[in-house]
Write a protein that holds these residues in place. Structure first.
Motif, PDB file in Angstrom:
ATOM      1  N   HIS A   1       1.066  -1.084   0.082  1.00  0.00           N
ATOM      2  CA  HIS A   1       0.024  -0.068  -0.105  1.00  0.00           C
ATOM      3  C   HIS A   1       0.791   1.301  -0.029  1.00  0.00           C
ATOM      4  CE1 HIS A   1      -4.460  -0.751   0.540  1.00  0.00           C
ATOM      5  NE2 HIS A   1      -4.061  -1.786   1.052  1.00  0.00           N
ATOM      6  N   TYR A   2       1.759   1.215   0.819  1.00  0.00           N
ATOM      7  CA  TYR A   2       2.694   2.269   0.966  1.00  0.00           C
ATOM      8  C   TYR A   2       3.503   2.715  -0.203  1.00  0.00           C
ATOM      9  CZ  TYR A   2       6.404   5.659   2.560  1.00  0.00           C
ATOM     10  OH  TYR A   2       7.164   6.739   2.622  1.00  0.00           O
ATOM     11  N   ALA A   3       3.961   1.703  -1.056  1.00  0.00           N
ATOM     12  CA  ALA A   3       4.867   1.586  -2.118  1.00  0.00           C
ATOM     13  C   ALA A   3       3.903   2.337  -3.303  1.00  0.00           C
ATOM     14  CB  ALA A   3       5.417   0.190  -2.651  1.00  0.00           C
ATOM     15  N   ILE A   4       2.589   1.742  -3.178  1.00  0.00           N
ATOM     16  CA  ILE A   4       1.577   2.257  -4.203  1.00  0.00           C
ATOM     17  C   ILE A   4       1.292   3.753  -4.115  1.00  0.00           C
ATOM     18  CG2 ILE A   4      -0.518   1.866  -5.397  1.00  0.00           C
ATOM     19  CD1 ILE A   4      -0.245  -1.194  -4.567  1.00  0.00           C
ATOM     20  N   GLU A   5       0.854   3.915  -2.959  1.00  0.00           N
ATOM     21  CA  GLU A   5       0.201   5.133  -2.523  1.00  0.00           C
ATOM     22  C   GLU A   5       1.293   6.391  -2.726  1.00  0.00           C
ATOM     23  OE1 GLU A   5      -2.556   5.096   0.882  1.00  0.00           O
ATOM     24  OE2 GLU A   5      -2.736   2.778   0.385  1.00  0.00           O
ATOM     25  N   THR A   6       2.299   6.164  -2.465  1.00  0.00           N
ATOM     26  CA  THR A   6       3.485   6.994  -2.468  1.00  0.00           C
ATOM     27  C   THR A   6       3.818   7.436  -3.963  1.00  0.00           C
ATOM     28  OG1 THR A   6       5.308   5.513  -1.893  1.00  0.00           O
ATOM     29  CG2 THR A   6       4.325   6.949  -0.130  1.00  0.00           C
ATOM     30  N   GLU A   7       4.158   6.356  -4.478  1.00  0.00           N
ATOM     31  CA  GLU A   7       4.505   6.452  -5.966  1.00  0.00           C
ATOM     32  C   GLU A   7       3.327   7.144  -6.907  1.00  0.00           C
ATOM     33  OE1 GLU A   7       6.410   6.777  -9.370  1.00  0.00           O
ATOM     34  OE2 GLU A   7       7.516   6.129  -7.603  1.00  0.00           O
ATOM     35  N   LEU A   8       2.281   6.574  -6.609  1.00  0.00           N
ATOM     36  CA  LEU A   8       1.076   7.393  -7.376  1.00  0.00           C
ATOM     37  C   LEU A   8       0.491   8.544  -6.778  1.00  0.00           C
ATOM     38  CD1 LEU A   8      -0.760   3.957  -8.584  1.00  0.00           C
ATOM     39  CD2 LEU A   8       1.097   5.498  -9.750  1.00  0.00           C
ATOM     40  N   GLU A   9       1.123   9.163  -5.726  1.00  0.00           N
ATOM     41  CA  GLU A   9       0.629  10.183  -5.205  1.00  0.00           C
ATOM     42  C   GLU A   9      -0.538  10.239  -4.709  1.00  0.00           C
ATOM     43  OE1 GLU A   9       2.268  13.602  -7.137  1.00  0.00           O
ATOM     44  OE2 GLU A   9       4.261  12.897  -6.935  1.00  0.00           O
TER      45      GLU A   9
ATOM     46  N   ASP B   1      -6.291   9.257  -1.087  1.00  0.00           N
ATOM     47  CA  ASP B   1      -7.411   8.887  -0.889  1.00  0.00           C
ATOM     48  C   ASP B   1      -7.453   7.182  -0.882  1.00  0.00           C
ATOM     49  OD1 ASP B   1      -7.193   8.546  -3.635  1.00  0.00           O
ATOM     50  OD2 ASP B   1      -9.407   9.551  -4.076  1.00  0.00           O
ATOM     51  N   ALA B   2      -6.519   6.396  -0.383  1.00  0.00           N
ATOM     52  CA  ALA B   2      -6.340   5.298  -0.312  1.00  0.00           C
ATOM     53  C   ALA B   2      -6.061   4.923   1.257  1.00  0.00           C
ATOM     54  CB  ALA B   2      -5.327   4.359  -1.029  1.00  0.00           C
ATOM     55  N   PHE B   3      -5.678   3.631   1.776  1.00  0.00           N
ATOM     56  CA  PHE B   3      -5.508   3.201   3.121  1.00  0.00           C
ATOM     57  C   PHE B   3      -4.735   4.320   3.940  1.00  0.00           C
ATOM     58  CE2 PHE B   3      -3.158   0.853   6.284  1.00  0.00           C
ATOM     59  CZ  PHE B   3      -4.244   0.363   7.057  1.00  0.00           C
ATOM     60  N   TYR B   4      -3.421   4.848   3.464  1.00  0.00           N
ATOM     61  CA  TYR B   4      -2.902   5.587   4.192  1.00  0.00           C
ATOM     62  C   TYR B   4      -3.567   7.179   4.443  1.00  0.00           C
ATOM     63  CZ  TYR B   4       0.451   1.905   5.224  1.00  0.00           C
ATOM     64  OH  TYR B   4       1.083   0.742   5.614  1.00  0.00           O
ATOM     65  N   GLY B   5      -4.084   7.541   2.930  1.00  0.00           N
ATOM     66  CA  GLY B   5      -4.764   8.799   3.143  1.00  0.00           C
ATOM     67  C   GLY B   5      -5.967   8.828   3.984  1.00  0.00           C
ATOM     68  N   ILE B   6      -6.841   7.490   4.151  1.00  0.00           N
ATOM     69  CA  ILE B   6      -7.867   7.575   4.785  1.00  0.00           C
ATOM     70  C   ILE B   6      -7.568   7.516   6.241  1.00  0.00           C
ATOM     71  CG2 ILE B   6      -9.742   5.914   5.760  1.00  0.00           C
ATOM     72  CD1 ILE B   6      -9.893   5.068   2.555  1.00  0.00           C
ATOM     73  N   LEU B   7      -6.504   6.910   6.660  1.00  0.00           N
ATOM     74  CA  LEU B   7      -5.985   6.943   8.217  1.00  0.00           C
ATOM     75  C   LEU B   7      -5.544   8.297   8.587  1.00  0.00           C
ATOM     76  CD1 LEU B   7      -3.691   3.549   8.639  1.00  0.00           C
ATOM     77  CD2 LEU B   7      -6.072   4.279   9.212  1.00  0.00           C
ATOM     78  N   ALA B   8      -4.804   8.980   7.647  1.00  0.00           N
ATOM     79  CA  ALA B   8      -4.361  10.607   7.809  1.00  0.00           C
ATOM     80  C   ALA B   8      -5.562  11.374   7.971  1.00  0.00           C
ATOM     81  CB  ALA B   8      -3.596  11.165   6.259  1.00  0.00           C
ATOM     82  N   ALA B   9      -6.797  10.949   7.564  1.00  0.00           N
ATOM     83  CA  ALA B   9      -7.936  11.697   7.587  1.00  0.00           C
ATOM     84  C   ALA B   9      -8.523  11.439   8.996  1.00  0.00           C
ATOM     85  CB  ALA B   9      -9.190  11.324   6.517  1.00  0.00           C
ATOM     86  N   GLY B  10      -8.257  10.536   9.817  1.00  0.00           N
ATOM     87  CA  GLY B  10      -8.704  10.445  11.158  1.00  0.00           C
ATOM     88  C   GLY B  10      -9.317   8.873  11.429  1.00  0.00           C
TER      89      GLY B  10
ATOM     90  N   SER C   1      -9.417   3.788  -3.420  1.00  0.00           N
ATOM     91  CA  SER C   1      -8.928   3.125  -2.352  1.00  0.00           C
ATOM     92  C   SER C   1      -9.387   1.602  -2.793  1.00  0.00           C
ATOM     93  CB  SER C   1      -9.529   3.387  -0.875  1.00  0.00           C
ATOM     94  OG  SER C   1     -10.934   2.914  -1.215  1.00  0.00           O
ATOM     95  N   LEU C   2     -10.366   1.202  -3.595  1.00  0.00           N
ATOM     96  CA  LEU C   2     -10.633  -0.027  -4.003  1.00  0.00           C
ATOM     97  C   LEU C   2      -9.703  -0.434  -5.201  1.00  0.00           C
ATOM     98  CD1 LEU C   2     -14.531   0.200  -4.160  1.00  0.00           C
ATOM     99  CD2 LEU C   2     -13.063  -0.876  -2.278  1.00  0.00           C
ATOM    100  N   GLN C   3      -9.380   0.570  -6.245  1.00  0.00           N
ATOM    101  CA  GLN C   3      -8.569   0.282  -7.191  1.00  0.00           C
ATOM    102  C   GLN C   3      -7.041  -0.309  -6.272  1.00  0.00           C
ATOM    103  OE1 GLN C   3      -8.892   4.083  -8.947  1.00  0.00           O
ATOM    104  NE2 GLN C   3      -9.880   3.106 -10.730  1.00  0.00           N
ATOM    105  N   VAL C   4      -6.575   0.384  -5.474  1.00  0.00           N
ATOM    106  CA  VAL C   4      -5.328   0.155  -4.877  1.00  0.00           C
ATOM    107  C   VAL C   4      -5.461  -0.998  -4.129  1.00  0.00           C
ATOM    108  CG1 VAL C   4      -3.765   0.870  -2.805  1.00  0.00           C
ATOM    109  CG2 VAL C   4      -4.680   2.429  -4.651  1.00  0.00           C
ATOM    110  N   GLU C   5      -6.642  -1.678  -3.603  1.00  0.00           N
ATOM    111  CA  GLU C   5      -6.880  -3.038  -3.202  1.00  0.00           C
ATOM    112  C   GLU C   5      -6.419  -3.945  -3.899  1.00  0.00           C
ATOM    113  OE1 GLU C   5      -6.323  -4.737   0.429  1.00  0.00           O
ATOM    114  OE2 GLU C   5      -6.824  -2.800   0.438  1.00  0.00           O
ATOM    115  N   HIS C   6      -6.888  -3.750  -5.280  1.00  0.00           N
ATOM    116  CA  HIS C   6      -6.804  -4.629  -6.204  1.00  0.00           C
ATOM    117  C   HIS C   6      -5.323  -4.678  -6.712  1.00  0.00           C
ATOM    118  CE1 HIS C   6     -11.006  -6.180  -6.655  1.00  0.00           C
ATOM    119  NE2 HIS C   6     -11.379  -4.939  -6.708  1.00  0.00           N
TER     120      HIS C   6
END
Length: 166
Positions: free
Chosen positions: A46-54, A57-66, A92-97
């Motif tokens: 998740h971290y690799a994907i979410e940081t590379e694709l910036e 609104d996926a897992f870590y972004g949702i956690l950042a939102a509280g 977030s669903l796309q990232v999970e896949h």
């Protein structure tokens, strides 16, 4: 002045028990959970994907939102309304896949030559839009980052931890 990270992510390898994932937000609030065995690689993907694709609104972004990590572990009908599958951001669903396909590739020990077309087909079958952000170049960087993260995690001694900024 540089922007502060939204999250400090910490994977801890305790002397006894399961890995602990803790996330500290920029406001000082935090959430944490003991991970099921083997989940570390999933969360690192998740971290690799979410940081590379910036993505924010996926897992870590949702956690950042509280939201709390345990919100994701609850049965769908027991989750906060925004985290129920029908209400989650499509990204977030796309990232999970994407995470699941990357982990399948890692388990097989071989790169899938048709990774992106296969991923886009999975999205179509799940009634999700194509992820146009994912290119071959970005996929290469995600794979590289995941391998680096996996190596870093494997090098963490019992009692140690690995921190990441998001």
């Amino acid at each position: 002045m540089p922007e502060l990270p939204s999250l400090t992510i910490r994977f801890s390898r305790p002397k006894s028990g399961r890995t602990v994932l803790s996330v500290t937000r920029s406001d000082g609030s935090m959430t944490w959970a003991k991970l099921h065995p083997g989940t570390e690689l999933h969360d690192l993907a998740h971290y690799a994907i979410e940081t590379e694709l910036e993505l924010k609104d996926a897992f870590y972004g949702i956690l950042a939102a509280g939201y709390a990590i345990e919100d994701f572990e609850a049965r769908p009908e027991e989750r906060p309304d925004p985290l129920r599958p029908a209400n989650l951001p499509r990204t977030s669903l796309q990232v999970e896949h994407l995470v699941n396909l990357l982990l399948t590739e890692l388990q097989s020990g071989a790169l899938l030559p048709d990774f992106i077309p296969r991923f886009q087909e999975i999205l179509r079958q799940s009634n999700l839009p194509e992820m146009l952000l994912l290119t071959e170049e970005k996929l290469c960087r995600i794979r590289e980052q995941l391998n680096i993260l996996r190596g870093r995690w494997n090098a963490v001694a019992v009692g140690g931890a690995m921190e990441l900024e998001f």
